[in-house]
Design an enzyme around this catalytic site. Structure first.
Site, PDB file in Angstrom:
ATOM      1  N   PHE B 113       0.865  -1.236  -0.046  1.00  0.00           N
ATOM      2  CA  PHE B 113       0.100   0.075   0.092  1.00  0.00           C
ATOM      3  C   PHE B 113       1.087   1.164   0.038  1.00  0.00           C
ATOM      4  CE2 PHE B 113      -4.464   1.051   1.494  1.00  0.00           C
ATOM      5  CZ  PHE B 113      -5.081   0.260   0.771  1.00  0.00           C
ATOM      6  N   GLN B 226      -7.223  14.734   4.018  1.00  0.00           N
ATOM      7  CA  GLN B 226      -6.122  14.202   2.984  1.00  0.00           C
ATOM      8  C   GLN B 226      -7.490  14.227   1.621  1.00  0.00           C
ATOM      9  OE1 GLN B 226      -5.685   9.892   2.738  1.00  0.00           O
ATOM     10  NE2 GLN B 226      -3.657  10.565   2.815  1.00  0.00           N
ATOM     11  N   HIS B 228      -7.903  12.907  -2.168  1.00  0.00           N
ATOM     12  CA  HIS B 228      -7.597  11.565  -2.942  1.00  0.00           C
ATOM     13  C   HIS B 228      -7.599  12.011  -4.462  1.00  0.00           C
ATOM     14  CE1 HIS B 228      -7.430   7.774  -4.418  1.00  0.00           C
ATOM     15  NE2 HIS B 228      -7.400   7.098  -3.157  1.00  0.00           N
ATOM     16  N   LEU B 238     -14.819   7.203  -5.211  1.00  0.00           N
ATOM     17  CA  LEU B 238     -13.301   6.826  -5.149  1.00  0.00           C
ATOM     18  C   LEU B 238     -12.947   5.803  -6.174  1.00  0.00           C
ATOM     19  CD1 LEU B 238     -10.686   7.126  -3.531  1.00  0.00           C
ATOM     20  CD2 LEU B 238     -11.211   5.133  -2.337  1.00  0.00           C
ATOM     21  N   GLU B 241      -6.566   3.502  -5.627  1.00  0.00           N
ATOM     22  CA  GLU B 241      -5.246   3.665  -5.894  1.00  0.00           C
ATOM     23  C   GLU B 241      -4.666   2.535  -6.954  1.00  0.00           C
ATOM     24  OE1 GLU B 241      -3.357   5.817  -2.641  1.00  0.00           O
ATOM     25  OE2 GLU B 241      -1.863   3.906  -2.895  1.00  0.00           O
ATOM     26  N   ARG B 272      -0.293  10.623  -2.544  1.00  0.00           N
ATOM     27  CA  ARG B 272      -1.456  11.161  -2.848  1.00  0.00           C
ATOM     28  C   ARG B 272      -1.611  12.714  -2.842  1.00  0.00           C
ATOM     29  NH1 ARG B 272      -5.531   7.381   0.940  1.00  0.00           N
ATOM     30  NH2 ARG B 272      -5.166   5.656  -0.074  1.00  0.00           N
ATOM     31  N   HIS B 336     -10.966  13.300   1.190  1.00  0.00           N
ATOM     32  CA  HIS B 336     -10.980  11.765   1.548  1.00  0.00           C
ATOM     33  C   HIS B 336     -11.175  11.365   2.855  1.00  0.00           C
ATOM     34  CE1 HIS B 336     -10.714   7.356   0.480  1.00  0.00           C
ATOM     35  NE2 HIS B 336      -9.429   7.412   1.163  1.00  0.00           N
ATOM     36  N   ARG B 371      -2.476  10.829   6.508  1.00  0.00           N
ATOM     37  CA  ARG B 371      -2.765   9.362   6.841  1.00  0.00           C
ATOM     38  C   ARG B 371      -2.106   8.475   5.711  1.00  0.00           C
ATOM     39  NH1 ARG B 371      -7.510   5.770   5.254  1.00  0.00           N
ATOM     40  NH2 ARG B 371      -7.542   6.915   3.377  1.00  0.00           N
TER      41      ARG B 371
HETATM   42  C1  LIG Z   1     -14.243   5.346  -0.079  1.00  0.00           C
HETATM   43  C2  LIG Z   1     -13.321   5.316   1.178  1.00  0.00           C
HETATM   44  C3  LIG Z   1     -12.293   4.155   1.014  1.00  0.00           C
HETATM   45  C4  LIG Z   1     -11.751   3.838   2.329  1.00  0.00           C
HETATM   46  N1  LIG Z   1     -10.511   2.919   2.255  1.00  0.00           N
HETATM   47  C5  LIG Z   1      -9.870   2.542   3.490  1.00  0.00           C
HETATM   48  C6  LIG Z   1      -9.136   1.696   3.364  1.00  0.00           C
HETATM   49  O1  LIG Z   1      -8.905   0.974   2.605  1.00  0.00           O
HETATM   50  N2  LIG Z   1      -8.356   1.574   4.733  1.00  0.00           N
HETATM   51  C7  LIG Z   1      -8.489   2.368   5.732  1.00  0.00           C
HETATM   52  O2  LIG Z   1      -7.867   1.980   6.759  1.00  0.00           O
HETATM   53  N3  LIG Z   1      -9.242   3.306   5.608  1.00  0.00           N
HETATM   54  C8  LIG Z   1      -9.993   3.383   4.350  1.00  0.00           C
HETATM   55  N4  LIG Z   1     -10.948   4.700   4.664  1.00  0.00           N
HETATM   56  C9  LIG Z   1     -11.275   5.491   5.731  1.00  0.00           C
HETATM   57  C10 LIG Z   1     -11.961   4.490   6.867  1.00  0.00           C
HETATM   58  O3  LIG Z   1     -13.056   4.025   6.025  1.00  0.00           O
HETATM   59  C11 LIG Z   1     -12.714   5.719   7.817  1.00  0.00           C
HETATM   60  O4  LIG Z   1     -11.572   6.153   8.438  1.00  0.00           O
HETATM   61  C12 LIG Z   1     -13.409   4.743   9.148  1.00  0.00           C
HETATM   62  O5  LIG Z   1     -14.159   3.764   8.489  1.00  0.00           O
HETATM   63  C13 LIG Z   1     -14.204   5.717   9.812  1.00  0.00           C
HETATM   64  O6  LIG Z   1     -15.055   4.811  10.542  1.00  0.00           O
HETATM   65  P1  LIG Z   1     -15.558   5.374  11.978  1.00  0.00           P
HETATM   66  O7  LIG Z   1     -15.989   4.297  12.761  1.00  0.00           O
HETATM   67  O8  LIG Z   1     -14.684   6.243  12.577  1.00  0.00           O
HETATM   68  O9  LIG Z   1     -16.723   6.465  11.509  1.00  0.00           O
HETATM   69  P2  LIG Z   1     -17.932   5.877  10.377  1.00  0.00           P
HETATM   70  O10 LIG Z   1     -17.765   4.701   9.872  1.00  0.00           O
HETATM   71  O11 LIG Z   1     -18.024   6.981   9.491  1.00  0.00           O
HETATM   72  O12 LIG Z   1     -18.995   5.876  11.397  1.00  0.00           O
HETATM   73  C14 LIG Z   1     -19.626   7.096  11.756  1.00  0.00           C
HETATM   74  C15 LIG Z   1     -20.877   6.671  12.596  1.00  0.00           C
HETATM   75  O13 LIG Z   1     -21.543   7.745  13.402  1.00  0.00           O
HETATM   76  C16 LIG Z   1     -23.010   7.788  13.210  1.00  0.00           C
HETATM   77  N5  LIG Z   1     -23.292   9.380  13.546  1.00  0.00           N
HETATM   78  C17 LIG Z   1     -22.588  10.355  12.830  1.00  0.00           C
HETATM   79  N6  LIG Z   1     -23.206  11.280  13.412  1.00  0.00           N
HETATM   80  C18 LIG Z   1     -24.236  11.094  14.224  1.00  0.00           C
HETATM   81  C19 LIG Z   1     -25.273  11.605  14.940  1.00  0.00           C
HETATM   82  N7  LIG Z   1     -25.333  13.140  14.818  1.00  0.00           N
HETATM   83  N8  LIG Z   1     -26.075  10.893  15.810  1.00  0.00           N
HETATM   84  C20 LIG Z   1     -25.973   9.680  15.881  1.00  0.00           C
HETATM   85  N9  LIG Z   1     -25.008   8.812  14.928  1.00  0.00           N
HETATM   86  C21 LIG Z   1     -24.195   9.761  14.330  1.00  0.00           C
HETATM   87  C22 LIG Z   1     -23.174   7.497  11.915  1.00  0.00           C
HETATM   88  O14 LIG Z   1     -24.535   6.949  11.672  1.00  0.00           O
HETATM   89  C23 LIG Z   1     -22.136   6.122  11.816  1.00  0.00           C
HETATM   90  O15 LIG Z   1     -22.808   5.085  12.343  1.00  0.00           O
HETATM   91  C24 LIG Z   1     -11.722   4.946   3.570  1.00  0.00           C
HETATM   92  C25 LIG Z   1     -12.469   5.948   3.334  1.00  0.00           C
HETATM   93  C26 LIG Z   1     -13.309   6.178   2.139  1.00  0.00           C
HETATM   94  C27 LIG Z   1     -14.202   7.337   2.060  1.00  0.00           C
END
Ligand SMILES: Cc1cc2nc3c(=O)[nH]c(=O)nc-3n(C[C@H](O)[C@H](O)[C@H](O)COP(=O)(O)OP(=O)(O)OC[C@H]3O[C@@H](n4cnc5c(N)ncnc54)[C@H](O)[C@@H]3O)c2cc1C
Ligand code: SF4
Ligand code: SF4
Ligand code: FES
Lengths: 315, 556
Positions: B113, B226, B228, B238, B241, B272, B336, B371
């Site tokens: 990666f 970041q 992308h 997206l 990569e 990136r 991103h 990141r």
């Molecule tokens: C397209 C894409 C591909 C990616 N690929 C990778 C990868 O390959 N490897 C990697 O390490 N990272 C990757 N990332 C980054 C990674 O996916 C995220 O950083 C990570 O999933 C974030 O997880 P989280 O649990 O912090 O938040 P999230 O998964 O964003 O969850 C947020 C939660 O909060 C809840 N929420 C928000 N506001 C409220 C509110 N007011 N009241 C109640 N609930 C609320 C939502 O409902 C949701 O359940 C990628 C990101 C993107 C956009």
């Protein structure tokens, strides 16, 4: 291109659902979800619908589009609009509407819960599992499910019996039963073979046809049924029916309904027959229940059976 | 009033991991999420999750790559925890039931990666996030965690600098509920939706950060986002990569592979931020195509595209109407990942007693100014677990404190104000302008004048937001009201981001100031901390924690 959208709306305060038309300027590449967002950000902010990822992976946006379940976010408008002039959008069928395009998913999640939706590892203390690629392949398709509900929306059995476990939860169930790490396979299969279980599927193939992620729920159901027979989970009408069918054809080359009913309803099958039912189920080769008197081809029938048996022994 | 020991806001990977851990300690745990858990943004992660599993790899190497990738703004104590604990966490995921792609020996496979010196990214095909989020949802069911699904948290209730619970809007009925607890864990994800062009889900509106700020917790390093380099034109979806990894070209309107002018050695495989800036320059200097550059895969041929990049082809066809086998796909930089967030220690603790945060909404910081791919999923798991455990510990040690009488009334009044306003502006209108302002002035290239202009615009919009009104007056599933609330969070965070970016007079990682194009280690090896104070903001700074590595130039 101006495109007419006819949207099926429901207001909890109004008794009847109604159609509302919107005209949306559609550009190349626009999806149905884009159009809905455009409507709600401009013309009509009161329109309710679920959305999140807008990239066909979160399962929020399955709707009935021009009559069929589709993910709004991965459905391009222009190809449909060119064909049908207008785009109709309705909530998923087989689901209770809450408001506009939002349906109640509670029954969907409850069905998931019914299949004990988590791994019960055979060995809790094992540090690391060595898993062969082909073992993983067995559950790969079912695992692609994004829980969008499209399959349940078009399931014929579910339409008739709301308690039927349904295609989505069946795919989930197979994901565990088919997992080499799972420790309670048989217990799961027993429950899945019970009332409203996997034997209630009428194999209309709708679920697999309309699944937007190629999760193939019917395949999961067939695998579950086969596995159930393989594991000797046959004390239920579904499995018994299949086994007696196999037996009947082997004996007389056709369905002997009287005997079959008797067996289906209560006659412990000798375990020797199990592999046949299993193989035929896997290959979707169980004949439709049509009654023929003629059994002239008995020889051929026997041949088929021994061929199947050979293949089974080979594995 | 409902009472729980621990309330987790957000059901992405971080939130669910925290809940599962707290429940493991036998506590009464609830998760509140505005979308159903499996709909959370985490589901979209494609590439994978990092951990030094192999004997020939080491957590120290993983740590070095991470610190270097961060442009030396990451706190090394936090990075050490992340990398050291990664292998055990991956193995635990597997025991929970996670399916990872395997190598020929049947062990968890790992792929290379960007920015990593060793192939240490575990994955499940190109849907790692999808696989993991379903597993974590399964664990939630297994542990009997209470789920308030489609409940939108509108307030984190704090009194005397200690958390008392949350107030949430039940989408189905439109009712406001008080949820009383000893500890609250925020896990609401990133703020990609501050921008028009973003790879983030529609729900990534940064709610938890804005709520935390209002509740007295500081936000850290919010200027770092970041970008992308390959996201689809209109939607920001997206294109991984991998498309460039497999040999895809980036070309401008003259068909020139412009990367040879920006990164002659690495070309399309430069990091990136470098590619994003190159693309932006091409576009700004008139060599773009309709605001984009082109990702050209045609020379790879149909067979290779189908075999190696099926998802890319599908996404291009479904979301951009372009088949990469036949024509180049317009792409541009998109927001991103949110490096900034709620300041926490390595146990997810914020300065507010009983308030924790984890995942993309938190900032420890393990990502610093940039990141590395595969580290954020890891962050959700490692620090989700740690925050869950710390919140549980806090609940054991502390008594439930009273939920302030007026809290609900105050919140209800605020919402009623929006709902009952006879006329005013629509939230989507304001949001559109806000995103234009942010994208116009706090994008890949930033300048003092631009950032000031952006601030001015956002502040005006904030005033106009005071008069926001909705046309949907219904109770049930009022998504317009939700948009209006989200607009409030977005405006708040936009201001904070612009302010932080304006004050950081250097270029580091994702933050590039055309007027200060160099990294300045003498003055800027420090984190930006923003507190809310008397209606305004208080900006402070905190030194980066360095334990092992000396900052050096970041060259790949
Ligand atoms: C397209 C894409 C591909 C990616 N690929 C990778 C990868 O390959 N490897 C990697 O390490 N990272 C990757 N990332 C980054 C990674 O996916 C995220 O950083 C990570 O999933 C974030 O997880 P989280 O649990 O912090 O938040 P999230 O998964 O964003 O969850 C947020 C939660 O909060 C809840 N929420 C928000 N506001 C409220 C509110 N007011 N009241 C109640 N609930 C609320 C939502 O409902 C949701 O359940 C990628 C990101 C993107 C956009
Ligand atoms: S094949 Fe079975 S499960 Fe699938 S839709 Fe038809 S009846 Fe339902
Ligand atoms: S099996 Fe397919 S159609 Fe059914 S819920 Fe899963 S993804 Fe949707
Ligand atoms: S919005 Fe996520 S599947 Fe369509």
């Amino acid at each position: 291109m101006k495109t007419k959208f006819k949207i099926r709306r429901s207001d909890p305060l109004k008794a009847e659902p109604y159609w509302q038309a919107y005209s949306v300027e559609v550009k190349e590449g626009m999806t149905v979800l884009d159009a809905l967002l455009k409507i709600s950000e401009g013309d009509d902010p009161t329109l309710s619908f679920r959305r999140s990822c807008r990239s066909a992976i979160c399962g929020s946006c399955a709707l009935t589009i021009n009559g069929f379940p589709k993910l709004a976010c991965s459905t391009q408008i222009l190809p449909i609009a060119k064909e049908t002039r207008e785009v109709t959008v309705e909530p998923l069928s087989n689901h209770q509407v809450i408001k506009d395009l939002v349906v109640d998913f509670t029954p969907f999640w409850n069905k998931m819960e019914k299949v004990t939706p988590f791994l019960l590892p055979a060995d809790e203390t094992r540090k690391e599992w060595v898993i062969k690629k082909e073992d993983e392949k067995a559950i790969d398709r079912a695992q692609k499910c994004i829980m969008c509900g499209s399959c349940n929306a078009v399931c014929n059995s579910l339409d008739v019996d709301p308690n039927f476990i349904g295609p989505a939860a069946s795919a989930k169930a197979w994901r565990f039963v088919g997992d080499v790490r799972e420790g309670h396979r048989k217990k799961r299969l027993e429950r899945l073979s019970g009332e409203h279980g996997v034997w209630d599927c009428v194999r209309c193939v709708h679920c697999t046809e309309y699944c937007p992620k190629d999760a193939a729920p019917l395949e999961a159901i067939e695998r579950l049924r086969a596995k159930a027979i393989e594991e000797g989970v046959v004390e239920n009408p579904g499995a018994k029916h299949v086994l007696s069918l196999v037996d009947s054809i082997k004996r007389v080359g056709r369905l002997d309904e009287a005997a079959m009913t008797f067996k289906t309803l209560g006659f412990l099958r000798s375990l020797g027959m199990i592999p046949f039912g299993l193989k035929m189920e896997i290959h979707g080769k169980l004949p439709h229940p049509i009654i023929f008197l003629a059994i002239e081809g008995m020889k051929e029938v026997k041949k088929i059976y021994s061929a199947v048996e050979k293949r089974r022994k080979k594995g | 009033m409902v009472i729980h020991d621990v309330i987790v806001i957000g059901a992405g990977l971080a939130g669910m991991r925290a809940a599962v851990e707290a429940a493991r300690e036998g506590l009464n745990v609830a998760v509140v999420s505005k979308v159903h858990p499996v709909r959370s943004h985490s589901v979209a992660a494609q590439g994978g999750i990092n951990a030094a599993l192999k004997e020939t790899d080491s957590w120290e190497d993983h740590m070095f790559d991470t610190v270097k990738g961060s442009d030396y703004l990451a706190d090394e104590d936090a990075v050490e925890v992340l990398c050291r604990e990664a292998p055990a966490d991956i193995m635990e995921l597997e025991r929970m039931g996670a399916v990872f792609s395997r190598d020929d020996a049947g062990k968890i496979a790992q792929r290379p990666f960007g920015g990593a010196g060793y192939p240490r990214t575990c994955y499940l095909a190109d849907r790692t996030g999808h696989g993991l989020i379903h597993v974590m949802y399964e664990q939630l069911a297994k542990k009997n965690v209470y789920l308030y699904d489609e409940w939108h948290v509108v307030e984190i209730v704090v009194e005397d600098k200690s958390v008392r619970g949350v107030i949430a809007l039940e989408l189905l009925t439109g009712k406001l509920h008080r949820l009383h607890s000893k500890a609250v864990v925020i896990a609401t994800g990133g703020y990609g939706r501050l921008f028009n062009t973003t790879t983030n889900a529609l729900s990534s509106t940064g709610d938890g950060m804005a709520l935390a700020l209002r509740a007295g917790a500081p936000l850290m390093d919010m200027e770092f986002v970041q970008f992308h380099p390959t996201t689809l034109k209109r939607t920001g979806i997206l294109m991984t990569e991998g498309a460039r990894g497999e040999g895809g070209y980036l070309i401008n309107k003259d068909g020139e592979r412009f990367m040879k002018r920006y990164a002659p050695k690495t070309l399309e495989l430069a990091s990136r931020d470098v590619i994003s800036r190159a693309e932006q320059r091409e576009i700004e200097e008139g060599r773009g195509v309709d605001g984009c550059v082109l990702l050209d895969l045609r020379h790879l041929g149909e067979e290779k595209i189908n075999e190696r990049l099926p998802q890319i082809r599908e996404l291009s066809i479904n979301f951009a109407g372009k088949d990469p086998v036949r024509e180049p796909v317009p792409v541009k930089p998109g927001a991103h990942y949110s490096m900034g967030g709620i300041w926490t220690d390595v146990d997810g603790k914020t300065p507010v007693s009983g308030l924790f945060a984890a995942g993309e909404c938190a900032c420890l910081s393990v990502h610093g100014a940039n990141r590395l791919g595969g580290n954020s999923l890891l962050e959700t798991i490692v620090f989700g677990r740690r925050a869950g455990s710390a919140a549980a510990g806090f609940s054991f040690e502390n008594k439930l404190r009273v939920f302030p009488e007026d809290a609900l009334k105050d919140t209800a009044r605020g919402i009623a104000l929006i709902l009952n306003r006879a006329e005013g502006e629509s939230a989507s209108g304001i949001l559109k302008e806000a995103r234009d302002a942010v994208e116009g002035h706090c994008w890949v290239f930033r300048t003092e004048a631009g950032l000031k202009q952006g601030l001015l615009e956002i502040r005006k919009l904030k005033e106009r937001y005071e008069g926001v009104c909705v046309t949907d007056r219904g109770d049930g599933f009022n998504t317009e009201l939700v948009t209006a609330l989200e607009a409030g969070y977005i405006l708040e965070l936009s201001e904070v981001m612009l302010l932080s970016a304006l004050n950081r007079t250097e270029s580091r990682g994702s933050h590039f100031r055309t007027d200060f194009p160099e990294r300045n280690d003498r003055e800027w090896l420090k984190h930006t901390l923003i507190y809310k104070k008397d209606g305004g903001y208080d900006i402070r700074y905190r030194d980066v924690v360095m334990t092992k590595f000396k900052p050096e130039e970041r060259k790949y």
